[in-house]
Design a protein around this motif. Structure first.
Motif, PDB file in Angstrom:
ATOM      1  N   GLU A   1      76.626 -12.421 -44.507  1.00 25.83           N
ATOM      2  CA  GLU A   1      77.416 -11.291 -45.005  1.00 25.83           C
ATOM      3  C   GLU A   1      78.745 -11.726 -45.631  1.00 25.83           C
ATOM      4  OE1 GLU A   1      77.905  -8.264 -41.967  1.00 25.83           O
ATOM      5  OE2 GLU A   1      76.134  -9.028 -40.927  1.00 25.83           O
ATOM      6  N   LEU A   2      79.097 -12.989 -45.475  1.00 22.51           N
ATOM      7  CA  LEU A   2      80.441 -13.433 -45.842  1.00 22.51           C
ATOM      8  C   LEU A   2      80.486 -13.986 -47.266  1.00 22.51           C
ATOM      9  CD1 LEU A   2      81.363 -15.313 -42.542  1.00 22.51           C
ATOM     10  CD2 LEU A   2      81.622 -12.883 -43.088  1.00 22.51           C
ATOM     11  N   ARG A   3      81.588 -13.717 -47.915  1.00 21.57           N
ATOM     12  CA  ARG A   3      81.869 -14.312 -49.228  1.00 21.57           C
ATOM     13  C   ARG A   3      83.349 -14.111 -49.527  1.00 21.57           C
ATOM     14  NH1 ARG A   3      81.878 -10.380 -53.348  1.00 21.57           N
ATOM     15  NH2 ARG A   3      81.124  -8.330 -52.641  1.00 21.57           N
ATOM     16  N   ALA A   4      83.848 -14.931 -50.408  1.00 19.07           N
ATOM     17  CA  ALA A   4      85.262 -14.843 -50.770  1.00 19.07           C
ATOM     18  C   ALA A   4      85.397 -13.925 -51.970  1.00 19.07           C
ATOM     19  CB  ALA A   4      85.825 -16.221 -51.067  1.00 19.07           C
ATOM     20  N   THR A   5      85.798 -12.702 -51.729  1.00 18.59           N
ATOM     21  CA  THR A   5      86.066 -11.763 -52.815  1.00 18.59           C
ATOM     22  C   THR A   5      87.399 -12.141 -53.477  1.00 18.59           C
ATOM     23  OG1 THR A   5      87.246 -10.276 -51.324  1.00 18.59           O
ATOM     24  CG2 THR A   5      84.861  -9.933 -51.584  1.00 18.59           C
ATOM     25  N   PRO A   6      87.675 -11.592 -54.662  1.00 19.53           N
ATOM     26  CA  PRO A   6      88.998 -11.825 -55.260  1.00 19.53           C
ATOM     27  C   PRO A   6      90.132 -11.430 -54.323  1.00 19.53           C
ATOM     28  CG  PRO A   6      87.516 -10.883 -56.888  1.00 19.53           C
ATOM     29  CD  PRO A   6      86.780 -10.855 -55.585  1.00 19.53           C
ATOM     30  N   GLU A   7      89.925 -10.350 -53.541  1.00 22.03           N
ATOM     31  CA  GLU A   7      90.951  -9.940 -52.585  1.00 22.03           C
ATOM     32  C   GLU A   7      91.154 -10.984 -51.503  1.00 22.03           C
ATOM     33  OE1 GLU A   7      89.254  -6.373 -54.542  1.00 22.03           O
ATOM     34  OE2 GLU A   7      88.382  -8.081 -53.489  1.00 22.03           O
ATOM     35  N   ALA A   8      90.063 -11.610 -51.053  1.00 26.60           N
ATOM     36  CA  ALA A   8      90.177 -12.637 -50.012  1.00 26.60           C
ATOM     37  C   ALA A   8      90.944 -13.854 -50.531  1.00 26.60           C
ATOM     38  CB  ALA A   8      88.784 -13.052 -49.531  1.00 26.60           C
ATOM     39  N   ARG A   9      90.628 -14.290 -51.743  1.00 27.10           N
ATOM     40  CA  ARG A   9      91.334 -15.451 -52.287  1.00 27.10           C
ATOM     41  C   ARG A   9      92.794 -15.115 -52.585  1.00 27.10           C
ATOM     42  NH1 ARG A   9      86.212 -16.690 -55.369  1.00 27.10           N
ATOM     43  NH2 ARG A   9      85.191 -18.285 -54.119  1.00 27.10           N
ATOM     44  N   SER A  10      93.052 -13.888 -53.005  1.00 25.08           N
ATOM     45  CA  SER A  10      94.434 -13.466 -53.229  1.00 25.08           C
ATOM     46  C   SER A  10      95.206 -13.443 -51.915  1.00 25.08           C
ATOM     47  CB  SER A  10      94.455 -12.081 -53.878  1.00 25.08           C
ATOM     48  OG  SER A  10      95.768 -11.587 -54.001  1.00 25.08           O
ATOM     49  N   THR A  11      94.548 -12.998 -50.861  1.00 31.03           N
ATOM     50  CA  THR A  11      95.182 -12.983 -49.537  1.00 31.03           C
ATOM     51  C   THR A  11      95.477 -14.400 -49.070  1.00 31.03           C
ATOM     52  OG1 THR A  11      94.138 -10.899 -48.911  1.00 31.03           O
ATOM     53  CG2 THR A  11      94.847 -12.338 -47.118  1.00 31.03           C
ATOM     54  N   ALA A  12      94.534 -15.311 -49.292  1.00 30.90           N
ATOM     55  CA  ALA A  12      94.761 -16.708 -48.905  1.00 30.90           C
ATOM     56  C   ALA A  12      95.955 -17.290 -49.648  1.00 30.90           C
ATOM     57  CB  ALA A  12      93.504 -17.535 -49.175  1.00 30.90           C
ATOM     58  N   ARG A  13      96.069 -17.002 -50.936  1.00 30.67           N
ATOM     59  CA  ARG A  13      97.222 -17.504 -51.701  1.00 30.67           C
ATOM     60  C   ARG A  13      98.521 -16.933 -51.141  1.00 30.67           C
ATOM     61  NH1 ARG A  13      93.696 -16.565 -56.067  1.00 30.67           N
ATOM     62  NH2 ARG A  13      94.753 -14.590 -56.551  1.00 30.67           N
TER      63      ARG A  13
ATOM     64  N   SER B   1      89.109 -12.689 -43.509  1.00 33.85           N
ATOM     65  CA  SER B   1      89.128 -12.164 -44.879  1.00 33.85           C
ATOM     66  C   SER B   1      87.807 -12.364 -45.610  1.00 33.85           C
ATOM     67  CB  SER B   1      90.248 -12.837 -45.684  1.00 33.85           C
ATOM     68  OG  SER B   1      89.906 -14.172 -46.038  1.00 33.85           O
ATOM     69  N   LEU B   2      86.924 -13.200 -45.062  1.00 36.11           N
ATOM     70  CA  LEU B   2      85.680 -13.526 -45.750  1.00 36.11           C
ATOM     71  C   LEU B   2      84.602 -12.458 -45.606  1.00 36.11           C
ATOM     72  CD1 LEU B   2      85.477 -17.351 -45.045  1.00 36.11           C
ATOM     73  CD2 LEU B   2      85.991 -16.205 -47.210  1.00 36.11           C
ATOM     74  N   HIS B   3      84.840 -11.440 -44.783  1.00 34.03           N
ATOM     75  CA  HIS B   3      83.891 -10.323 -44.754  1.00 34.03           C
ATOM     76  C   HIS B   3      84.389  -9.283 -45.757  1.00 34.03           C
ATOM     77  CE1 HIS B   3      81.227  -7.168 -43.534  1.00 34.03           C
ATOM     78  NE2 HIS B   3      80.654  -7.955 -42.648  1.00 34.03           N
ATOM     79  N   PRO B   4      83.621  -8.990 -46.794  1.00 29.76           N
ATOM     80  CA  PRO B   4      84.114  -8.092 -47.846  1.00 29.76           C
ATOM     81  C   PRO B   4      84.550  -6.718 -47.334  1.00 29.76           C
ATOM     82  CG  PRO B   4      82.139  -9.230 -48.587  1.00 29.76           C
ATOM     83  CD  PRO B   4      82.297  -9.561 -47.122  1.00 29.76           C
ATOM     84  N   LEU B   5      83.869  -6.180 -46.338  1.00 29.97           N
ATOM     85  CA  LEU B   5      84.239  -4.858 -45.841  1.00 29.97           C
ATOM     86  C   LEU B   5      85.532  -4.920 -45.037  1.00 29.97           C
ATOM     87  CD1 LEU B   5      80.768  -3.394 -44.777  1.00 29.97           C
ATOM     88  CD2 LEU B   5      81.912  -3.341 -47.003  1.00 29.97           C
ATOM     89  N   ALA B   6      85.671  -5.958 -44.212  1.00 25.81           N
ATOM     90  CA  ALA B   6      86.916  -6.122 -43.457  1.00 25.81           C
ATOM     91  C   ALA B   6      88.077  -6.355 -44.403  1.00 25.81           C
ATOM     92  CB  ALA B   6      86.779  -7.282 -42.470  1.00 25.81           C
ATOM     93  N   MET B   7      87.861  -7.162 -45.444  1.00 27.65           N
ATOM     94  CA  MET B   7      88.930  -7.456 -46.389  1.00 27.65           C
ATOM     95  C   MET B   7      89.323  -6.207 -47.165  1.00 27.65           C
ATOM     96  SD  MET B   7      90.939  -9.855 -47.428  1.00 27.65           S
ATOM     97  CE  MET B   7      92.255  -8.682 -47.682  1.00 27.65           C
ATOM     98  N   ALA B   8      88.343  -5.388 -47.526  1.00 29.11           N
ATOM     99  CA  ALA B   8      88.646  -4.157 -48.247  1.00 29.11           C
ATOM    100  C   ALA B   8      89.474  -3.215 -47.387  1.00 29.11           C
ATOM    101  CB  ALA B   8      87.346  -3.476 -48.687  1.00 29.11           C
ATOM    102  N   ALA B   9      89.153  -3.137 -46.095  1.00 23.00           N
ATOM    103  CA  ALA B   9      89.909  -2.269 -45.195  1.00 23.00           C
ATOM    104  C   ALA B   9      91.342  -2.752 -45.051  1.00 23.00           C
ATOM    105  CB  ALA B   9      89.218  -2.209 -43.833  1.00 23.00           C
ATOM    106  N   VAL B  10      91.519  -4.073 -44.926  1.00 28.17           N
ATOM    107  CA  VAL B  10      92.861  -4.629 -44.798  1.00 28.17           C
ATOM    108  C   VAL B  10      93.656  -4.420 -46.084  1.00 28.17           C
ATOM    109  CG1 VAL B  10      94.158  -6.783 -44.572  1.00 28.17           C
ATOM    110  CG2 VAL B  10      92.250  -6.311 -43.034  1.00 28.17           C
ATOM    111  N   ALA B  11      93.039  -4.737 -47.221  1.00 26.95           N
ATOM    112  CA  ALA B  11      93.744  -4.621 -48.502  1.00 26.95           C
ATOM    113  C   ALA B  11      94.116  -3.184 -48.815  1.00 26.95           C
ATOM    114  CB  ALA B  11      92.873  -5.199 -49.620  1.00 26.95           C
ATOM    115  N   GLY B  12      93.247  -2.259 -48.404  1.00 27.76           N
ATOM    116  CA  GLY B  12      93.475  -0.868 -48.765  1.00 27.76           C
ATOM    117  C   GLY B  12      94.337  -0.081 -47.810  1.00 27.76           C
ATOM    118  N   HIS B  13      94.488  -0.580 -46.571  1.00 27.95           N
ATOM    119  CA  HIS B  13      95.119   0.269 -45.565  1.00 27.95           C
ATOM    120  C   HIS B  13      96.186  -0.402 -44.705  1.00 27.95           C
ATOM    121  CE1 HIS B  13      92.095   3.449 -46.260  1.00 27.95           C
ATOM    122  NE2 HIS B  13      91.265   2.437 -46.452  1.00 27.95           N
ATOM    123  N   SER B  14      96.246  -1.726 -44.652  1.00 26.21           N
ATOM    124  CA  SER B  14      97.142  -2.350 -43.678  1.00 26.21           C
ATOM    125  C   SER B  14      98.571  -2.511 -44.177  1.00 26.21           C
ATOM    126  CB  SER B  14      96.609  -3.728 -43.266  1.00 26.21           C
ATOM    127  OG  SER B  14      96.835  -4.679 -44.294  1.00 26.21           O
ATOM    128  N   GLY B  15      98.764  -2.568 -45.503  1.00 24.53           N
ATOM    129  CA  GLY B  15     100.103  -2.786 -46.032  1.00 24.53           C
ATOM    130  C   GLY B  15     100.666  -4.150 -45.691  1.00 24.53           C
TER     131      GLY B  15
END
Length: 286
Positions: free
Chosen positions: A202-214, A65-79
């Motif tokens: 390239e890695l950082r914890a976006t709000p989506e990544a921290r939300s996913t961790a929670r 989840s710490l790669h912003p592009l990977a996290m965006a793809a998961v958040a937007g498309h994986s359900g």
């Protein structure tokens, strides 16, 4: 009575991970004749059959989840929030097919996933475009996954491997990674560690990544009676993360508690899962 408890617990765990069609899929994977990508004695078969995968898989999701592009793809498309168990079941089936299934079945599974990746495109909240079929992004997902699986097996595996076999495990997984579109994946543990390091800028914890961790750690879609056991799983998944990854996700280390409480409970949990899912009267599939 103990045998009945063991059977029922094993069935519940298997169905949760493999889905309602799990028994039929297992028969197809293990009993369809034909050549396989991996021989029965290969390390990938040993690692992926171990109960440590429960901890490694959760740790991999947090790390990836710490790669912003990977996290965006998961958040937007994986359900994953609406159907987390379905996503788990699809992932576990893919791992099982490519690890144990016939070569033809493995290739079909890879082709199916590549088709899905090709359709997943979008932009992050900052306007950065992403494409799930990007070899560099696929490489990060692969590295995060294999690093986590290896570390979990090393710490919690029923029969930890020697260094040469862990190198061979990384080499085995490279075959699947290349089939998925990863260019020059790592082939031993040293290369795996180096590759992980190259992605760090390239890695950082976006709000989506921290939300996913929670969501993954504190809001799992589970009955209350099961949550204490999941809490053990989650605590050990966090303990596997590199210190820098934990810092990004605001998951601080707890010296002493982890060594004397978290780690032993993780070992006990994986032994219990292994006990439930591997009754002695059944021979394990090869």
């Amino acid at each position: 009575m103990l045998t009945v408890v063991r059977e029922r617990l094993g069935q519940v765990l298997f169905r949760r991970v493999a889905g309602p069609d799990g028994p039929a899929v297992r028969v197809r994977i293990h009993h369809t004749p034909g050549p396989r990508w991996f021989d029965p004695d290969r390390p990938i078969r040993m690692v992926h059959a171990d109960a440590s995968m429960f901890i490694g898989g959760l740790s991999a999701l947090l790390l990836q989840s710490l790669h912003p592009l990977a996290m965006a793809a998961v958040a937007g498309h994986s359900g994953y929030r609406g159907d987390p168990w379905g996503r788990l079941q699809r992932t576990s089936t893919f791992l099982a097919v490519t690890t144990y299934g016939t070569a033809a079945d493995a290739q079909r599974a890879v082709d199916h996933v590549r088709g899905i990746h090709e359709r997943i495109r979008g932009t992050t909240a900052e306007g950065v475009p992403y494409h799930a079929a990007d070899p560099h992004l696929l490489g990060w997902v692969h590295v995060g996954e294999i690093y986590s699986f290896l570390r979990a097996h090393e710490r919690y595996g029923a029969r930890p491997l020697d260094p040469a076999d862990y190198d061979a495990y990384v080499a085995d997984t490279a075959r699947v990674a290349e089939a998925l579109g990863v260019i020059d994946p790592p082939r031993d543990r040293r290369e795996l560690e180096e590759c992980l390091t190259t992605y760090r800028p390239e890695l950082r914890a976006t709000p989506e990544a921290r939300s996913t961790a929670r969501f993954l750690l504190f809001q799992p879609p589970l009955p209350l009676a099961v949550r204490p056991f999941y809490g053990v799983l989650a605590a050990n998944a966090v303990a596997l993360l590199p210190p820098w990854a934990r810092g990004m996700l605001w998951l601080p280390r707890m010296p002493g508690i982890e060594e004397f409480a978290v780690h032993p409970t993780g070992q006990a949990l994986t032994r219990a899962i292994h006990w439930a899912m591997n009754p002695p009267r059944l021979s394990r599939p090869t």
